[in-house]
Write a protein that holds these residues in place. Structure first.
Motif, PDB file in Angstrom:
ATOM      1  N   ALA A  45       5.312  -3.507 -12.451  1.00 15.16           N
ATOM      2  CA  ALA A  45       4.585  -3.929 -11.256  1.00 15.16           C
ATOM      3  C   ALA A  45       5.547  -4.246 -10.116  1.00 15.16           C
ATOM      4  O   ALA A  45       5.296  -3.874  -8.961  1.00 15.16           O
ATOM      5  CB  ALA A  45       3.723  -5.153 -11.579  1.00 15.16           C
ATOM      6  N   VAL A  69       5.379  -2.329  -6.503  1.00 15.25           N
ATOM      7  CA  VAL A  69       5.120  -3.112  -5.289  1.00 15.25           C
ATOM      8  C   VAL A  69       6.306  -3.017  -4.337  1.00 15.25           C
ATOM      9  O   VAL A  69       6.135  -2.882  -3.116  1.00 15.25           O
ATOM     10  CB  VAL A  69       4.821  -4.580  -5.657  1.00 15.25           C
ATOM     11  N   LEU A  74       1.555  -9.094 -14.002  1.00 17.99           N
ATOM     12  CA  LEU A  74       1.301  -8.726 -12.605  1.00 17.99           C
ATOM     13  C   LEU A  74       1.819  -9.804 -11.662  1.00 17.99           C
ATOM     14  O   LEU A  74       2.469  -9.515 -10.659  1.00 17.99           O
ATOM     15  CB  LEU A  74      -0.192  -8.516 -12.375  1.00 17.99           C
ATOM     16  N   LEU A 107       4.942  -9.481  -8.917  1.00 24.34           N
ATOM     17  CA  LEU A 107       4.949  -9.871  -7.505  1.00 24.34           C
ATOM     18  C   LEU A 107       6.126 -10.797  -7.218  1.00 24.34           C
ATOM     19  O   LEU A 107       6.760 -10.704  -6.160  1.00 24.34           O
ATOM     20  CB  LEU A 107       3.629 -10.567  -7.145  1.00 24.34           C
ATOM     21  N   ILE A 128       0.799  -4.435  -1.312  1.00 26.84           N
ATOM     22  CA  ILE A 128       0.318  -4.293  -2.692  1.00 26.84           C
ATOM     23  C   ILE A 128      -0.798  -3.257  -2.696  1.00 26.84           C
ATOM     24  O   ILE A 128      -1.920  -3.526  -2.245  1.00 26.84           O
ATOM     25  CB  ILE A 128      -0.181  -5.632  -3.246  1.00 26.84           C
ATOM     26  N   THR A 150      -3.478  -0.467  -4.465  1.00 26.38           N
ATOM     27  CA  THR A 150      -4.400  -0.518  -5.607  1.00 26.38           C
ATOM     28  C   THR A 150      -3.736   0.022  -6.871  1.00 26.38           C
ATOM     29  O   THR A 150      -3.864  -0.557  -7.957  1.00 26.38           O
ATOM     30  CB  THR A 150      -5.665   0.311  -5.291  1.00 26.38           C
ATOM     31  N   SER A 165      -0.593   0.042  -7.578  1.00 28.63           N
ATOM     32  CA  SER A 165       0.449  -0.888  -8.030  1.00 28.63           C
ATOM     33  C   SER A 165      -0.132  -2.057  -8.808  1.00 28.63           C
ATOM     34  O   SER A 165       0.582  -2.713  -9.564  1.00 28.63           O
ATOM     35  CB  SER A 165       1.243  -1.417  -6.830  1.00 28.63           C
ATOM     36  N   LEU A 166      -1.425  -2.330  -8.616  1.00 29.99           N
ATOM     37  CA  LEU A 166      -2.088  -3.378  -9.388  1.00 29.99           C
ATOM     38  C   LEU A 166      -2.709  -2.839 -10.670  1.00 29.99           C
ATOM     39  O   LEU A 166      -2.530  -3.404 -11.751  1.00 29.99           O
ATOM     40  CB  LEU A 166      -3.176  -4.039  -8.538  1.00 29.99           C
ATOM     41  N   LEU A 220      -1.409  -3.013 -15.062  1.00 32.18           N
ATOM     42  CA  LEU A 220      -2.401  -3.697 -15.895  1.00 32.18           C
ATOM     43  C   LEU A 220      -2.917  -2.768 -16.986  1.00 32.18           C
ATOM     44  O   LEU A 220      -2.993  -3.143 -18.160  1.00 32.18           O
ATOM     45  CB  LEU A 220      -3.550  -4.177 -15.010  1.00 32.18           C
TER      46      LEU A 220
END
Length: 853
Positions: A34, A38, A336, A340, A364, A366, A368-369, A373
């Motif tokens: 992540a 990011v 996550l 960050l 950030i 979508t 990358s999130l 996950l």
């Protein structure tokens, strides 16, 4: 399913510590992935914004339409445009202003005498554009250059070189020019364009030092009048521009600059980090699988009781997957947040290490999130799938058994499958290395080899642990014997635990072997090709540096101690339609300082219409001595060149050689990349080097090195790369150690009664701690040994396949000292991983341990 869910939640609450290692493995892998994504999104958005702000006043860019791109180069070379076009452009309807942008390479020398920048990004110099809306740089301190010798420097470069307004220093163009700093500038609100350095000069100085002849510019910046769109402006300009010259919008130019940064740095950097994220997650997969396999084995009686009470196979397997899913979701969500934090930390760290990270908040996306996950959850669930299926197959009668330990060994099917994978790996590797050199075929062989190592692990662990544990058995007596037997108790578990460490060590060994091979290749290249005594060069890589002055070689050649000094310049041209790099030099002197192998024809009289090429290129282009090669230069002219010589080796000399006189009509900013020097017979090497050094100091003070020193410095970037690789792979090794520690901790829980009985019959706490630590060391030794063997094999595959698929003959080298250090680190890491489980085992209450189920 509600009952399964309640059982899973109860199990997680009761045995939280069992899954601590799994949680950390998923957390670290997801956080690294992540953070990388990011950071990449943030950098791309920041650079896009920075270029947009810097070039907001430029509505169109006029430049040469054609580029020549040579193999291995991402950017092409463009011919300059004539500055007389400015007058034509200014008369076009809708044009408010136009200014030439003269640009070339120029490297500042800092107050400490060392060049600023040059290690990758470009070192630029150019004219200071007086129209503030067309100039992407803004004066932050001081003023613009007004007289010859005055310059403006971007603030980031000035800080690196310790330069202040009023300081006098040297600018290598590549001829050394004495300049005075009269202003500091920013680019798009930042101290510079990434790590690119910029020196702004007067237009007269820029034409004098950065171009082959006055009246040339890299491009012409154009500003539109009120109400004129960029598209309309480009349309108007296109109608008056001559053939071979094009106009693009300012937005398109900013996008190209952003893409250039992305392709040269961001894509490479983020891909590099993503590869290591993948390695970390792969290592985590083995650790997670092993944890759930042990937990399922330990809960055999519990699962059997559930089956006896009416639970279906699906419900039992589902309960295990629910536990895995719960750990996966919590660990991935935490990862996550950790990612960050990593991206924010890098954003703060980059400026401290000299990389000006553009200001602004984190971007950030979508993807990358969602991607980290999803990957974290899938890795955890996928790792637990087989143990869950195994749990569902538990027979109800297993509730009557006393032992719940997993004592499975390698099956015959596993051995057959592993052997087949090993045979396929060997076949694919040999094809990709020896028969038809191909990185893809060799890479497939490497992947199959990894699979074979993992599949054959249980069978190999029985023999490996016996062999590796024999010295421990003799040195530590009963304690060592017990440690070896414990490691042999479940070959499948030992192999799975060691596999995580094996992958980490294999990747470390792979890069170690490849790095050593690159250094050996460079050393062999210099030793075999360079017949001189010293080399003069600017230590830089990538697009950085300004090169050497073409006047340097003749100045060195005039020294009494010097027999020959030859400079190697660089040009580009299309040879029969394909972009190729040209070596611009004195061919006759080249043959006396470099070993070119067998030479057919003569290098002495190439003149302005002759060319010398390697045997390989001659075969590729179907040329022989006396044949004709057609070269198209960046200025659009096409000329026939007669092949006057064909030589055997390229390496340092390059594949195509022409004279300086032949290159002169087509050159832009002239420079040499290397000056090779040969001394007269009887000259003391130290005295000769000192004489060359004196001349070099008067010509920009480049580095003067012996052949061995030059070979070592040429490979200097490899050690830097390896240091970064080792730092990143520390994460994968750390996750592997978590897996070893977690496995031992769970194994201690499984062997509680056994440990209690050992203590009851006289084993001391220190002996018990030593037994657990040595078991950890043996597991680590097995993983480290397998990793070293696999890494060395993959390193050989990569070296041989790379050499066969390129024009460079790679030399394979095994660095015994570095690999020995890797082995010692692996063993020490195993001992470290066993400390906590050993202390926990030693703290067991003897009576309670004996009474445990």
């Amino acid at each position: 399913m509600n009952a399964s869910l309640r059982l899973s939640v109860s199990s997680l609450r009761a045995h939280k510590r069992r899954f601590a290692g799994t949680f950390l493995a998923v957390f670290l892998g997801v956080a690294f992935l992540a953070g990388t994504l990011v950071m990449g999104d943030t950098l791309r958005a920041s650079f896009s914004s920075m270029f947009g702000d810097a070039t907001a006043g430029t509505d169109a860019v006029v430049r040469s339409a054609d580029t020549i791109t040579t193999p291995g180069e991402s950017q092409g070379v463009r011919q300059p445009v004539d500055t007389s076009l400015v007058r034509t452009i200014e008369k076009v309807p809708g044009v408010a202003a136009a200014a030439p942008q003269i640009q070339g390479r120029g490297q500042l020398v800092g107050t400490d005498g060392k060049p600023v920048g040059g290690q990758g990004p470009t070192t630029l110099a150019g004219n200071w554009i007086t129209d503030s809306r067309l100039n992407p740089y803004r004066i932050a301190e001081g003023r613009a250059p007004a007289r010859s010798g005055e310059v403006v420097v971007n603030r980031g470069a000035a800080d690196k070189g310790g330069l202040r307004i009023g300081d006098t220093t040297t600018l290598r163009t590549p001829d050394p020019v004495e300049v005075t700093v009269v202003g500091l500038a920013t680019f798009g609100g930042q101290d510079g364009m990434a790590q690119v350095t910029f020196t702004g000069m007067t237009r007269a100085d820029a034409e004098k030092y950065l171009t082959a002849r006055p009246g040339q510019a890299a491009s012409i910046q154009v500003r539109a009048g009120p109400g004129v769109s960029q598209a309309r402006l480009v349309s108007e300009l296109t109608s008056v521009l001559p053939d071979g010259v094009e106009a693009i919008t300012g937005q398109e130019s900013a996008r190209e600059n952003t893409d250039m940064i992305s392709s040269q740095f961001l894509t490479l950097f983020t891909t590099f980090l993503l590869v290591f994220s993948g390695v970390a997650l792969l290592v985590a997969t083995f650790s997670i699988h092993n944890t759930f396999a042990i937990v399922v084995a330990q809960r055999t009686r519990d699962n059997a009781l559930l089956r006896a009470l009416g639970a279906s196979r699906r419900q039992v397997a589902g309960a295990t997957l629910v536990e895995a899913g719960a750990v996966a979701v919590v660990a991935s969500a935490a990862g996550l947040v950790g990612g960050l934090g990593i991206a924010a930390g890098l954003q703060a760290l980059f400026p401290a290490i000299g990389f000006p990270f553009p200001e602004g908040g984190l971007v950030i996306g979508t993807l990358s999130l969602l991607l980290p996950l999803a990957v974290g959850i899938l890795v955890c669930l996928g790792s637990a799938l087989l143990p869950a299926v195994r749990a569902g197959r538990t027979a109800p009668l297993a509730a009557l058994r006393e032992s719940a330990a997993d004592r499975s060994a390698g099956s015959r099917t596993r051995t057959v499958v592993g052997g087949a994978c090993a045979a396929a790996a060997l076949a694919s590797t040999l094809v990709g290395v020896l028969v038809s050199p191909s990185l893809w075929s060799a890479g497939l062989g490497g992947v199959l080899a990894l699979v074979a190592f993992v599949v054959l692990g249980p069978a190999a662990s029985r023999f490996a642990v016996r062999a590796l544990g024999a010295p421990v058995d003799r040195l530590r007596g009963v304690t060592g014997g017990l440690a070896r037997r414990n490691a042999l108790r479940s070959p499948k578990r030992t192999a799975a635990t060691a596999s995580a460490l094996m992958i980490g060590v294999a990747v470390v060994s792979l890069f170690t072997v490849f790095g050593a091979s690159l250094k050996a290749t460079m050393d062999r290249t210099v030793s075999r090709s360079f017949a001189g005594d010293v080399a003069v060069s600017n230590p830089s890589f990538g697009a950085g540096g300004s090169g050497l002055s073409p006047k340097l070689a003749p100045a060195i050649a005039r020294q009494p101690a010097v027999a020959e000094a030859v400079g190697l310049g660089r040009g580009v041209a299309k040879v029969d339609g394909s972009g190729r790099a040209l070596t611009v030099t004195d061919p006759a002197a080249l043959g006396r300082v470099f070993d070119l192998g067998t030479v057919r024809g003569s290098l002495d009289h190439l003149g302005t219409q002759g060319i010398a090429i390697t045997e390989e290129e001659a075969g590729r282009q179907h040329l022989t001595v006396g044949g004709t090669a057609r070269l198209t230069f960046t200025d659009g002219t096409t000329r026939p060149f007669t092949v006057r010589a064909v030589y055997g080796r390229s390496e340092l000399a390059g594949d195509y050689v022409i004279t300086r006189a032949a290159w002169a009509p087509h050159r832009t900013q002239d420079s040499d990349t290397l000056v090779a020097v040969a001394f007269r017979p009887g000259v003391d090497p130290a005295e000769g080097k000192a004489a060359v050094q004196q001349v070099a100091e008067r010509n920009g003070n480049p580095s003067v090195q012996t052949r061995d020193e030059y070979a070592q410095s040429s490979a200097g970037g490899i050690d830097m790369m390896l240091s970064l690789v080792y730092a990143l792979l520390a994460l994968a090794v750390f996750i592997a150690l978590l897996g070893i520690a977690n496995t031992l901790t769970l194994a201690i829980h499984e062997r509680t009664r056994e440990l209690g009985l050992l203590r009851a019959v006289g084993q001391t706490r220190s002996q018990l701690r030593a037994m657990v630590r040595w078991e950890s060391v043996l597991v680590a030794a097995f993983g480290t040994t397998g990793g070293l063997v696999l890494g060395a094999f993959l390193g050989w595959v990569l070296v041989e396949a790379s050499g066969g698929a390129s024009d460079t003959a790679f030399a394979f080298a095994l660095p015994p000292v570095r690999l020995a250090v890797v082995a010692l680190v692996g063993l020490a890491a195993g001992a470290l991983a066993g400390l906590r489980p050993a202390r926990r085992a030693a703290r067991l209450d003897v009576l309670r341990a004996i009474a445990a189920e």
